[in-house]
Design an enzyme around this catalytic site. Structure first.
Site, PDB file in Angstrom:
ATOM      1  N   PRO A  11      36.757  28.694 -11.080  1.00  0.00           N
ATOM      2  CA  PRO A  11      35.945  29.721 -10.426  1.00  0.00           C
ATOM      3  C   PRO A  11      34.473  29.369 -10.299  1.00  0.00           C
ATOM      4  O   PRO A  11      33.886  28.751 -11.183  1.00  0.00           O
ATOM      5  CB  PRO A  11      36.121  30.957 -11.324  1.00  0.00           C
ATOM      6  CG  PRO A  11      36.592  30.419 -12.621  1.00  0.00           C
ATOM      7  CD  PRO A  11      37.381  29.186 -12.313  1.00  0.00           C
ATOM      8  N   ASN A  12      33.943  29.792  -9.160  1.00  0.00           N
ATOM      9  CA  ASN A  12      32.524  29.656  -8.815  1.00  0.00           C
ATOM     10  C   ASN A  12      32.094  28.238  -8.461  1.00  0.00           C
ATOM     11  O   ASN A  12      30.950  28.014  -8.071  1.00  0.00           O
ATOM     12  CB  ASN A  12      31.618  30.217  -9.928  1.00  0.00           C
ATOM     13  CG  ASN A  12      31.880  31.686 -10.166  1.00  0.00           C
ATOM     14  OD1 ASN A  12      31.866  32.466  -9.227  1.00  0.00           O
ATOM     15  ND2 ASN A  12      32.139  32.083 -11.405  1.00  0.00           N
ATOM     16  N   ARG A  19      24.628  27.764  -6.288  1.00  0.00           N
ATOM     17  CA  ARG A  19      24.744  28.389  -7.593  1.00  0.00           C
ATOM     18  C   ARG A  19      23.892  27.651  -8.621  1.00  0.00           C
ATOM     19  O   ARG A  19      24.163  26.490  -8.924  1.00  0.00           O
ATOM     20  CB  ARG A  19      26.216  28.298  -7.991  1.00  0.00           C
ATOM     21  CG  ARG A  19      26.506  28.794  -9.341  1.00  0.00           C
ATOM     22  CD  ARG A  19      27.923  28.407  -9.760  1.00  0.00           C
ATOM     23  NE  ARG A  19      28.144  28.888 -11.102  1.00  0.00           N
ATOM     24  CZ  ARG A  19      29.049  28.420 -11.909  1.00  0.00           C
ATOM     25  NH1 ARG A  19      29.873  27.465 -11.517  1.00  0.00           N
ATOM     26  NH2 ARG A  19      29.155  28.906 -13.125  1.00  0.00           N
ATOM     27  N   TYR A  24      23.407  22.991 -11.984  1.00  0.00           N
ATOM     28  CA  TYR A  24      24.605  22.351 -11.451  1.00  0.00           C
ATOM     29  C   TYR A  24      24.334  21.349 -10.330  1.00  0.00           C
ATOM     30  O   TYR A  24      25.262  20.712  -9.838  1.00  0.00           O
ATOM     31  CB  TYR A  24      25.587  23.430 -10.953  1.00  0.00           C
ATOM     32  CG  TYR A  24      26.073  24.330 -12.070  1.00  0.00           C
ATOM     33  CD1 TYR A  24      26.825  23.821 -13.127  1.00  0.00           C
ATOM     34  CD2 TYR A  24      25.762  25.691 -12.088  1.00  0.00           C
ATOM     35  CE1 TYR A  24      27.261  24.629 -14.161  1.00  0.00           C
ATOM     36  CE2 TYR A  24      26.202  26.522 -13.116  1.00  0.00           C
ATOM     37  CZ  TYR A  24      26.952  25.985 -14.147  1.00  0.00           C
ATOM     38  OH  TYR A  24      27.385  26.779 -15.174  1.00  0.00           O
ATOM     39  N   ASN A  77      38.131  20.772 -13.878  1.00  0.00           N
ATOM     40  CA  ASN A  77      36.962  21.523 -14.340  1.00  0.00           C
ATOM     41  C   ASN A  77      37.386  22.988 -14.282  1.00  0.00           C
ATOM     42  O   ASN A  77      37.320  23.611 -13.218  1.00  0.00           O
ATOM     43  CB  ASN A  77      35.748  21.268 -13.439  1.00  0.00           C
ATOM     44  CG  ASN A  77      34.508  21.988 -13.962  1.00  0.00           C
ATOM     45  OD1 ASN A  77      34.607  22.861 -14.839  1.00  0.00           O
ATOM     46  ND2 ASN A  77      33.347  21.649 -13.439  1.00  0.00           N
ATOM     47  N   ALA A  80      34.461  28.561 -16.049  1.00  0.00           N
ATOM     48  CA  ALA A  80      34.397  29.575 -17.110  1.00  0.00           C
ATOM     49  C   ALA A  80      35.746  29.779 -17.798  1.00  0.00           C
ATOM     50  O   ALA A  80      35.793  30.156 -18.978  1.00  0.00           O
ATOM     51  CB  ALA A  80      33.894  30.890 -16.525  1.00  0.00           C
ATOM     52  N   GLU A 101      39.261  16.772 -18.935  1.00  0.00           N
ATOM     53  CA  GLU A 101      38.460  17.958 -18.595  1.00  0.00           C
ATOM     54  C   GLU A 101      37.046  17.516 -18.246  1.00  0.00           C
ATOM     55  O   GLU A 101      36.466  16.648 -18.914  1.00  0.00           O
ATOM     56  CB  GLU A 101      38.447  18.954 -19.765  1.00  0.00           C
ATOM     57  CG  GLU A 101      37.620  20.195 -19.428  1.00  0.00           C
ATOM     58  CD  GLU A 101      37.969  21.412 -20.265  1.00  0.00           C
ATOM     59  OE1 GLU A 101      39.166  21.639 -20.544  1.00  0.00           O
ATOM     60  OE2 GLU A 101      37.041  22.143 -20.628  1.00  0.00           O
ATOM     61  N   HIS A 103      33.049  18.749 -17.014  1.00  0.00           N
ATOM     62  CA  HIS A 103      32.026  19.767 -16.769  1.00  0.00           C
ATOM     63  C   HIS A 103      30.797  19.061 -16.211  1.00  0.00           C
ATOM     64  O   HIS A 103      30.439  17.970 -16.666  1.00  0.00           O
ATOM     65  CB  HIS A 103      31.655  20.515 -18.060  1.00  0.00           C
ATOM     66  CG  HIS A 103      32.809  21.307 -18.597  1.00  0.00           C
ATOM     67  ND1 HIS A 103      33.166  22.531 -18.090  1.00  0.00           N
ATOM     68  CD2 HIS A 103      33.697  21.026 -19.576  1.00  0.00           C
ATOM     69  CE1 HIS A 103      34.232  22.974 -18.739  1.00  0.00           C
ATOM     70  NE2 HIS A 103      34.582  22.074 -19.646  1.00  0.00           N
ATOM     71  N   ARG A 110      24.477  24.429 -24.298  1.00  0.00           N
ATOM     72  CA  ARG A 110      24.373  25.734 -23.627  1.00  0.00           C
ATOM     73  C   ARG A 110      24.792  26.880 -24.547  1.00  0.00           C
ATOM     74  O   ARG A 110      24.822  26.720 -25.750  1.00  0.00           O
ATOM     75  CB  ARG A 110      25.175  25.682 -22.321  1.00  0.00           C
ATOM     76  CG  ARG A 110      24.635  24.599 -21.368  1.00  0.00           C
ATOM     77  CD  ARG A 110      25.277  24.649 -20.018  1.00  0.00           C
ATOM     78  NE  ARG A 110      25.056  25.945 -19.380  1.00  0.00           N
ATOM     79  CZ  ARG A 110      25.759  26.371 -18.330  1.00  0.00           C
ATOM     80  NH1 ARG A 110      26.689  25.597 -17.807  1.00  0.00           N
ATOM     81  NH2 ARG A 110      25.509  27.551 -17.818  1.00  0.00           N
TER      82      ARG A 110
HETATM   83  C1  DQA Z   1      30.979  24.385 -15.999  1.00  0.00           C
HETATM   84  C2  DQA Z   1      30.484  24.949 -17.331  1.00  0.00           C
HETATM   85  C3  DQA Z   1      31.062  26.334 -17.576  1.00  0.00           C
HETATM   86  O1  DQA Z   1      30.566  26.854 -18.792  1.00  0.00           O
HETATM   87  C4  DQA Z   1      30.652  27.280 -16.451  1.00  0.00           C
HETATM   88  O2  DQA Z   1      31.254  28.536 -16.641  1.00  0.00           O
HETATM   89  C5  DQA Z   1      30.955  26.721 -15.120  1.00  0.00           C
HETATM   90  C6  DQA Z   1      30.683  25.328 -14.852  1.00  0.00           C
HETATM   91  C7  DQA Z   1      30.335  23.027 -15.677  1.00  0.00           C
HETATM   92  O3  DQA Z   1      30.871  22.320 -14.835  1.00  0.00           O
HETATM   93  O4  DQA Z   1      29.281  22.684 -16.236  1.00  0.00           O
HETATM   94  O5  DQA Z   1      31.343  27.460 -14.203  1.00  0.00           O
HETATM   95  O6  DQA Z   1      32.371  24.176 -16.082  1.00  0.00           O
END
Ligand code: DQA
Length: 147
Positions: A11-12, A19, A24, A77, A80, A101, A103, A110
């Protein structure tokens, strides 16, 4: 022969570029896909990409990967959902190929609630904090380790 990888984004991540760019980066997801493809051009790699904001769709997609036997590794990835989703963890635990995984940010630096990474329990490794480079490095790590 070409090696196939699957990359899932949660998501997102469809909002990358707009964003929180200070965290990011300024690239959209499309631009990250292009960048990753460029970086991997010298290698015989094919990547399929999928993004969803919906937990159940991510679970269904992971289930479809369980049925496939043509993939070297799954890069994910979970965004959240990494911190919250037992359903995605359970789906990932069915996957027999290596999972990495990813990020974009270094989640260790964080919020406290980002320290717990449920989904990473299913992963062989985590690549994080390298921004858009996290993706191709995750794929490349499996390319060299799997060869
Ligand atoms: C994320 C880190 C997560 O904590 C966050 O909710 C994201 C992006 C990252 O790629 O740094 O949506 O996965």
């Amino acid at each position: 022969m070409k090696k196939n990888f699957f990359v899932i984004n949660g998501p997102n991540l469809n909002m990358l570029g707009e964003r929180e760019p200070e965290l990011y980066g300024e690239d959209s997801l499309e631009q990250i896909i292009d960048y990753t493809t460029q970086r991997l051009l010298p290698h015989d790699v094919n990547c399929e990409w999928f993004q969803s904001n919906v937990e159940g769709e991510l679970v269904s997609h992971i289930q479809s990967i369980v049925q496939r036997n043509d993939l070297e590794a799954l890069i994910i990835n979970p965004a959240a959902y990494s911190h919250t989703s037992v359903a995605i963890l359970d789906a990932l635990l069915m996957v027999k190929i290596p999972i990495v995984e990813v990020h974009l940010t270094n989640t260790c630096q964080r919020d406290h609630f980002r320290q717990r990474k449920l989904t990473a329990r299913a992963a062989v490794s985590i690549i994080e904090g390298l921004g858009r480079d996290s993706y191709w490095i995750a794929i490349y790590s499996q390319l060299i380790l799997g060869s």
